[in-house]
Design a protein around this motif. Structure first.
Motif, PDB file in Angstrom:
ATOM      1  N   SER A 278      22.248  11.496  41.670  1.00  0.00           N
ATOM      2  CA  SER A 278      21.364  10.546  40.989  1.00  0.00           C
ATOM      3  C   SER A 278      22.117   9.719  39.953  1.00  0.00           C
ATOM      4  O   SER A 278      21.755   8.554  39.703  1.00  0.00           O
ATOM      5  CB  SER A 278      20.204  11.287  40.325  1.00  0.00           C
ATOM      6  OG  SER A 278      20.667  12.166  39.316  1.00  0.00           O
TER       7      SER A 278
ATOM      8  N   VAL B 229      15.806  15.103  46.250  1.00  0.00           N
ATOM      9  CA  VAL B 229      15.538  15.230  44.815  1.00  0.00           C
ATOM     10  C   VAL B 229      16.279  14.147  44.030  1.00  0.00           C
ATOM     11  O   VAL B 229      15.748  13.602  43.045  1.00  0.00           O
ATOM     12  CB  VAL B 229      15.923  16.641  44.325  1.00  0.00           C
ATOM     13  CG1 VAL B 229      15.755  16.764  42.815  1.00  0.00           C
ATOM     14  CG2 VAL B 229      15.063  17.692  45.021  1.00  0.00           C
ATOM     15  N   ALA B 230      17.487  13.804  44.464  1.00  0.00           N
ATOM     16  CA  ALA B 230      18.232  12.732  43.795  1.00  0.00           C
ATOM     17  C   ALA B 230      17.497  11.405  43.910  1.00  0.00           C
ATOM     18  O   ALA B 230      17.441  10.622  42.949  1.00  0.00           O
ATOM     19  CB  ALA B 230      19.632  12.625  44.384  1.00  0.00           C
TER      20      ALA B 230
ATOM     21  N   ALA C 293      18.838  18.242  48.256  1.00  0.00           N
ATOM     22  CA  ALA C 293      19.485  17.678  47.067  1.00  0.00           C
ATOM     23  C   ALA C 293      19.419  16.155  47.072  1.00  0.00           C
ATOM     24  O   ALA C 293      19.135  15.527  46.034  1.00  0.00           O
ATOM     25  CB  ALA C 293      20.930  18.158  46.986  1.00  0.00           C
TER      26      ALA C 293
ATOM     27  N   ALA D 122      21.901  17.321  43.099  1.00  0.00           N
ATOM     28  CA  ALA D 122      20.934  16.227  42.991  1.00  0.00           C
ATOM     29  C   ALA D 122      21.177  15.393  41.736  1.00  0.00           C
ATOM     30  O   ALA D 122      21.152  14.145  41.783  1.00  0.00           O
ATOM     31  CB  ALA D 122      19.517  16.793  42.980  1.00  0.00           C
TER      32      ALA D 122
END
Length: 421
Positions: free
Chosen positions: A209, A85-86, A82, A205
């Motif tokens: 973000s 992906v963030a 996660a 994620a």
């Protein structure tokens, strides 16, 4: 002189006997006390062997530490993926957020950009689903006819297989599915659990973000304040080099993947291969795995072309694998990624293979950015660079001892000191 030749400080020596001779060197040594051992421990071991042993135990400790780190990350797979992906989302959306933040509050800019990104991704997925649903009936008929053509093709030269080979294979596959239906059902249910984990990781994620886009600089400043003052400059340079490399690699590989998908879509449309849009999305996702992802996606397209359009079109799609590979390796990668990632193709291949062995497909995806970031950080710390500049640029700027404003500065003042001080 004493009696019988004895001195005033010596004991009498009988006549006819000889006084034992004492070495002057031993006498001086005894007066000074015990000296250094003339045979130090390990002198009989060759110096090259001692050096090799020293490096060996250090490498063993580093290997053990790396193994423990990989084991811990494997146990924390969901939050680690996660966060990765963030960081990918942040690297892609940070430029438009910075651009919009010039004319509106940053929180509103983050919201607008995230909504646009989610709408774009959702639109592409919806379009793919609609395309597959519309072409599924026609594709089923084409696949059944294609299997008959493949069966007829395999009975001729150069294979000369017996008639009905593909039909028998289909029957065996159906029998296997019927015999192992319960096992396949449990596997599907476990796959459904993985889907739940995937959705949870994706939500985490996106959540991370949002904060990285809104206040990433403040978070980095807070993290630096937790470090000793003397090491903050080195950590700041290493962190900025790592982020520039990671962001450059992520944006570059997305540009390469989009270019490959467009080229494959145009070629498949010209050859009238069905499911062009889903195959384009598959090519885009597979290109994220360097070197091996794009050929695997095009191999799937070749199978679809073989079933729907015959062996000639399938051979043309296989030739497309070579053409796309040459364009990607000699044109797209040098133009797009050379300014952010400078790693030899052999290192990339070994990194992808090692990542696949350690963590499967996920390891193959993250191997190259991890190696690229590590190499960039190592190069930055080895160079006495100016804070905020990469090591190579700082070396080109003439950062040498005793030159410029850093002359006479103490290490704790930030200039002319060793890296890390």
């Amino acid at each position: 002189m004493g009696v019988n030749g004895a001195g005033p400080d010596r004991r009498p020596v009988p006549l006819g006997s000889r006084r034992p001779r004492v070495s002057a060197r031993r006498t001086r040594a005894g007066a000074r006390g015990p000296g250094p051992n003339p045979y130090p421990s390990g002198e009989h071991v060759p110096s090259g062997l001692r050096t090799t042993a020293g490096y060996t135990w250090r490498l063993v400790l580093l290997g053990l530490a790396a193994y423990l780190v990989v084991d811990v990350l494997a146990r924390l797979e969901l939050p680690v993926v996660a966060l990765f992906v963030a960081l990918v989302i942040t690297s892609v959306l940070r430029p438009p957020v910075d651009l919009l933040a010039r004319g509106m509050p940053r929180s509103l800019a983050v919201l607008v950009v995230l909504l646009c990104a989610l709408a774009a991704v959702g639109g592409v997925l919806a379009l793919v689903g609609t395309t597959v649903a519309d072409e599924w009936g026609r594709l089923g008929n084409e696949l059944r006819g294609g299997l008959s053509r493949i069966d007829h093709w395999l009975t001729g030269a150069p294979f000369h297989l017996r008639p009905g080979t593909v039909t028998d294979l289909r029957a065996k596959i159906g029998a296997f599915i019927s015999a192992h239906r319960s096992t396949l059902l449990s596997t599907a249910l476990s796959g459904a659990g993985r889907i739940v984990e995937l959705v949870t990781g994706l939500a985490l994620a996106v959540f991370c973000s949002v904060f990285f886009l809104h206040s990433g600089d403040r978070m980095w400043t807070w993290a630096q304040r937790q470090l000793p003052v003397r090491s903050r400059s080195a950590w700041d340079r290493a962190g900025r080099a790592a982020w520039l490399t990671f962001a450059g690699y992520t944006r570059g590989v997305l540009i390469v993947a989009a270019s490959n998908a467009v080229l494959v879509g145009i070629a498949l449309a010209i050859l009238r291969v069905p499911l062009v849009l889903p195959l384009m999305v598959l090519e885009f996702a597979a290109t994220l795995i360097p070197l091996i992802g794009s050929p695997i996606a095009l191999a799937v397209a070749a199978v679809v072309a073989l079933a729907a359009r015959g062996p000639v079109i399938a051979l043309l799609v296989l030739a497309l694998i070579v053409v796309i590979g040459q364009i990607e390796g000699h044109l797209l990668h040098p133009l797009v990624l050379s300014w952010s990632v400078r790693i030899h193709p052999v290192v990339i291949a070994v990194s992808v293979a090692g990542g696949a062995v350690l963590a499967g497909v996920l390891g193959a995806v993250v191997a190259v950015p991890v190696v690229s970031v590590g190499w960039a950080v190592l190069g930055e710390l080895r160079t006495r660079g100016t804070p905020g500049l990469p090591g190579a640029q700082a070396a080109a700027a003439g950062d040498r001892p005793g030159r410029g404003a850093d002359r006479g500065r103490r290490p704790e003042q930030g200039g002319g000191g060793r890296p890390g001080e």
